[in-house]
Scaffold this motif. Structure first.
Motif, PDB file in Angstrom:
ATOM      1  N   LYS A 134      -5.088   8.537   0.669  1.00  0.00           N
ATOM      2  CA  LYS A 134      -6.292   7.432   1.061  1.00  0.00           C
ATOM      3  C   LYS A 134      -5.845   6.063   1.069  1.00  0.00           C
ATOM      4  O   LYS A 134      -5.419   5.787  -0.104  1.00  0.00           O
ATOM      5  N   GLU A 135      -6.646   5.136   1.807  1.00  0.00           N
ATOM      6  CA  GLU A 135      -6.345   3.860   1.717  1.00  0.00           C
ATOM      7  C   GLU A 135      -7.638   3.286   1.253  1.00  0.00           C
ATOM      8  O   GLU A 135      -8.391   2.239   1.521  1.00  0.00           O
ATOM      9  N   GLU A 136      -8.156   3.809   0.122  1.00  0.00           N
ATOM     10  CA  GLU A 136      -9.434   3.472  -0.808  1.00  0.00           C
ATOM     11  C   GLU A 136      -8.968   3.646  -2.219  1.00  0.00           C
ATOM     12  O   GLU A 136      -8.141   4.678  -2.323  1.00  0.00           O
ATOM     13  N   LYS A 159     -10.261  -5.028  -3.087  1.00  0.00           N
ATOM     14  CA  LYS A 159      -9.850  -3.944  -2.051  1.00  0.00           C
ATOM     15  C   LYS A 159      -8.410  -3.246  -2.415  1.00  0.00           C
ATOM     16  O   LYS A 159      -7.731  -3.403  -1.312  1.00  0.00           O
ATOM     17  N   ILE A 178      -6.253   0.009  -3.663  1.00  0.00           N
ATOM     18  CA  ILE A 178      -6.331   1.245  -3.029  1.00  0.00           C
ATOM     19  C   ILE A 178      -5.895   2.169  -4.432  1.00  0.00           C
ATOM     20  O   ILE A 178      -5.679   3.378  -4.110  1.00  0.00           O
ATOM     21  N   LYS A 220       0.431   4.379  -2.886  1.00  0.00           N
ATOM     22  CA  LYS A 220       0.272   5.647  -2.517  1.00  0.00           C
ATOM     23  C   LYS A 220       1.066   6.643  -3.174  1.00  0.00           C
ATOM     24  O   LYS A 220       1.172   7.775  -3.144  1.00  0.00           O
ATOM     25  N   LYS A 256       1.107  -1.249  -0.052  1.00  0.00           N
ATOM     26  CA  LYS A 256      -0.001   0.112   0.102  1.00  0.00           C
ATOM     27  C   LYS A 256       0.781   1.370  -0.145  1.00  0.00           C
ATOM     28  O   LYS A 256       0.267   2.171  -0.789  1.00  0.00           O
TER      29      LYS A 256
END
Lengths: 574, 192
Positions: free
Chosen positions: A496-498, A425, A427, A399, A395
């Protein structure tokens, strides 16, 4: 006689053959076929969202009883391969012709695959014209063969056939009525029980075609000197005729299946047999498998295009022309002046992001000085690949990376990747560079433009609603020229982790009707720092003392003005 | 007759395609066999572009081979040099005296050669160098520079002026016929 582009001749052939439905997704070098067909009011024509759908619409039209033609570039046939292999089994009702344009030399493509393998592996006959006249004639013949042998027929073009003009004699369209559709699950529902029976039919069909093709006029022997015999097809026939007008030729109009007896006959009449084919040794390997000695790829490359000089030199062994080209700076293609993609890439460069890329004008953002993309594989790949990066590098890496895709490419095959990211799921932050047109291939309409290929109004696909429906909660629509907001939003979404989608929306600079005055650089203000050269705008050049903008090229987008630290740009009052 | 081979080179967006189409239509009007090979797609975006025009009694290949062009018409100076090896010995070279910097030059990774005209003049070609942009500006539209260059080329063929007029008129967009004819005439009568 009319001087016609190969692609236009294909379109004319479709018209003369009484085609009812024509479908395609744009792709160089095939695009103009369907643009020209759209000019015939008699033919329903559409840009489909991708080649698979284009193929399926054409199959439906054929089974319903109308003649249908579907066109694509070589890599498009990969997308459409799934229906292709099975429509080989169902066969047709109205004739079905699949046009595929290969790109030896990769003038405008990401690989130089040889579509003739599809004909062999899908057990479908393939015709290959050698000029515009044949392009038209072969389309008509392809429809006849399609209906006679109950098979789709592939028509293979290459860039030099598609994009060369030669003379064509026009004929009146054939009277063709729609064939009756009758329900026939044994033929049209390919469940295992039916498909096994149809496979038997397919094998027999190809045997019949191979036998009959020895009599086809498009497979012809031109006997001259017996010293050199050349088996060839398509554009290579023209190069070889240019190099060896006195040689004997077996010119193949049908490249699958091959006319074995005709080839045996020709081989027995010449002293040395050559097989000349660009790309893969497909004809050569078959000829050799029949015990016929032939020379091919030991003299010729499987890469790039052939030329008459190259053929003459390889066969004669005499150096034909040694005049070397001058060493000069390259002139690669560039993003146009005013292109909104340039602003996006400028922002990306500032943020030093890793970016999976896709197929479109924005692929040019890979080149110096923008150097914005890390990958380009195929249509739609940017999104799935970004997800793959994340699953290996984690992750934190996700980013610092993005996927970059255009509007037409997203609709073509990007949407599935986005569903995957939400479902599994991820991101990733995905940028859709929305100029609301399929630009690289020459401005074709797509579901986001609000127009059909015939210029009729159509519902505009709402990308925001679409992306929301997939399950993306972070969606922004930005103007790429608003550099400040772009940078802020990007940074914020990357954290964001989305998953997020940022749609950079601005029309293609070549279509933008809102004219701005061009800019000029005030020499007294310019400090010659060179910052404005970093956006890679072809309108800006460095002369001796300061930067200069070519006002004939500048479209006034103002990107350079926004980044200049010394306010050195001003509008030219025309 | 032997085929006439005309190679037209330049930078994507300069209008080389239209010029080759005029030549194609001219050859077809004169009932020659003719082939024109064009560049579409990615390379058109400001890249180096080339179109081939061949006409004669019978033309097989749409492409001109290295060393076999009778005429090389270049819309840009460096492109003339890039494609010079296509010109046959003693062939005719027509060059628009304009330089357009490619991206490697703009970014400073390469230099635009400053001796292009000398190098061109040293070749065996009969070289004509003309500033078609200035002439087009005088007429009032920079975009008709291609018709100026076509006029220069026409002067050195033995094809009648009237045939050129006809081919040009039926190829360019209808509302630009007049200005293109004017540009063609300026090129045809230019002192070079």
């Amino acid at each position: 006689m009319e001087l016609m582009l190969g692609n236009k001749a294909v379109a004319r052939g479709a018209y003369e053959a009484g085609v009812r439905v024509a479908t395609a997704y744009p792709g160089t070098p095939s695009t103009e076929i369907t643009e020209f067909i759209a000019n015939y009011d008699e033919i329903y024509t559409e840009w489909s969202p991708n080649e698979k759908i284009a193929m399926e619409v054409a199959i439906g039209a054929s089974i319903a009883g109308g003649r249908a033609i579907v066109s694509m570039k070589h890599v498009g046939l990969n997308v459409a391969a799934d229906p292709l292999f099975t429509v080989s089994y169902t066969g047709v009702n109205g004739g079905l012709v699949v046009v595929v344009a290969d790109d030896p030399g990769m003038h405008s493509s990401q690989n130089e695959q040889d579509s003739r393998y599809y004909a062999r592996s899908a057990h479908i006959p393939m015709l290959e014209p050698a000029d515009s006249q044949e392009a038209k004639d072969f389309v008509k013949l392809a429809f006849e063969l399609s209906e006679k042998y109950d098979t789709p027929v592939l028509l293979r073009l290459t860039t030099r056939i598609s994009h060369s003009q030669s003379l064509v004699s026009l004929e009146e369209p054939l009277p063709f009525s729609i064939k009756e559709y009758t329900k026939n699950p044994q033929k049209y529902v390919m469940m295992p029980g039916m498909a096994r029976k149809r496979h038997v039919f397919v094998e027999q069909r190809m045997k019949d075609l191979a036998k009959d093709s020895c009599e086809f006029e498009i497979n012809r022997i031109e006997m001259r000197s017996e010293k050199i015999g050349i088996i060839t097809s398509g554009i290579v026939y023209q190069y070889a005729k240019e190099a060896f007008p006195e040689a004997s030729f077996l010119k193949l109009g049908m490249v699958h299946p091959l006319p074995k007896d005709l080839i045996l006959d020709f081989a027995s009449r010449v002293e040395t047999l050559y097989v000349l084919e660009e790309l893969e040794p497909i004809i050569e390997e078959q000829v050799r498998s029949w015990g016929i000695p032939a020379i091919g790829k030991e003299l010729f490359s499987v890469q790039g295009e052939y030329t008459a000089n190259m053929i003459e030199q390889a066969i004669s062994g005499i150096t034909v022309n040694t005049q070397p080209a001058e060493e000069l700076p390259n002139r690669p293609p560039v993003l146009c002046p005013g292109c909104p993609h340039r602003a996006v890439f400028y922002t990306l460069k500032k943020l030093k992001l890793t970016a999976t890329g896709d197929i479109g004008c924005y692929t040019l953002g890979t080149l110096s000085p923008l150097e914005g993309l890390d990958t380009c594989v195929c249509m739609g790949a940017s999104i799935g690949m970004a997800h793959g990066f994340e699953k290996v590098l984690g992750k934190d890496f996700a980013k610092k990376m993005i996927g970059v895709i255009g509007d037409s490419t997203f609709i073509h095959s990007g949407i599935g990747g986005l569903i995957d990211i939400v479902y599994n799921k991820g991101i990733s932050t995905i940028l859709i560079l929305d100029n609301s047109i399929t630009a690289m291939t020459g401005h074709q309409d797509n579901p986001s433009t609000g127009r059909t290929i015939k210029g009729e109004e159509a519902p505009i696909l709402d990308l925001v609603t679409l992306v929301k429906a997939v399950g993306i909660n972070n969606i922004h629509v930005l103007d790429p020229f608003d550099l400040e907001t772009s940078r802020k939003v990007l940074k914020n979404e990357l954290e964001k982790e989305e998953p997020s989608v940022i749609i950079f929306r601005r029309p293609c600079a070549l279509l933008d009707k809102s004219k701005s005055l061009p800019l000029r650089i005030v020499p007294e203000k310019c400090k010659n720092c060179g910052l404005c050269l970093r956006i890679g705008c072809p309108a800006i050049q460095k002369l001796d003392e300061c930067m200069v903008i070519d006002d004939a090229l500048c479209n006034g987008c103002g990107l350079c003005e926004r980044i200049c630290r010394f306010n050195a740009m001003e509008r030219v009052d025309l | 007759m032997q085929s006439i081979n005309i190679l037209i080179v330049g930078v994507g967006g300069q209008g080389t395609l239209l010029t080759s189409r005029v030549l194609g239509n001219l050859a077809s009007d004169l009932e020659y066999d003719v082939k024109v090979s064009e560049v579409h797609g990615m390379a058109q975006r400001g890249g180096s572009v080339v179109t081939h025009v061949r006409f004669g009694k019978k033309v097989y290949s749409p492409l001109i081979e290295v060393g076999k062009a009778d005429i090389l018409l270049s819309f840009e100076k460096m492109e003339a040099l890039r494609w010079l090896h296509y010109l046959k010995e003693g062939g005719m070279l027509i060059v628009n005296d304009q330089s357009i910097n490619p991206m490697p030059v703009i970014t400073g990774a390469a230099e635009y050669p400053d001796d292009i005209l000398d190098r061109l003049k040293k070749s065996t070609a009969k070289a004509i160098i003309i500033n078609a942009i200035d002439i087009a500006k005088e007429i009032g539209n920079i975009r008709v520079a291609n018709s100026v260059l076509l006029g220069v080329l026409a002067k050195y063929t033995d094809i009648d002026y009237k045939n050129w007029e006809k081919a040009l008129s039926r190829t360019v967009p209808p509302r630009t016929v007049e200005i293109n004819l004017k540009a063609f005439d300026k090129g045809y009568n230019a002192r070079v």
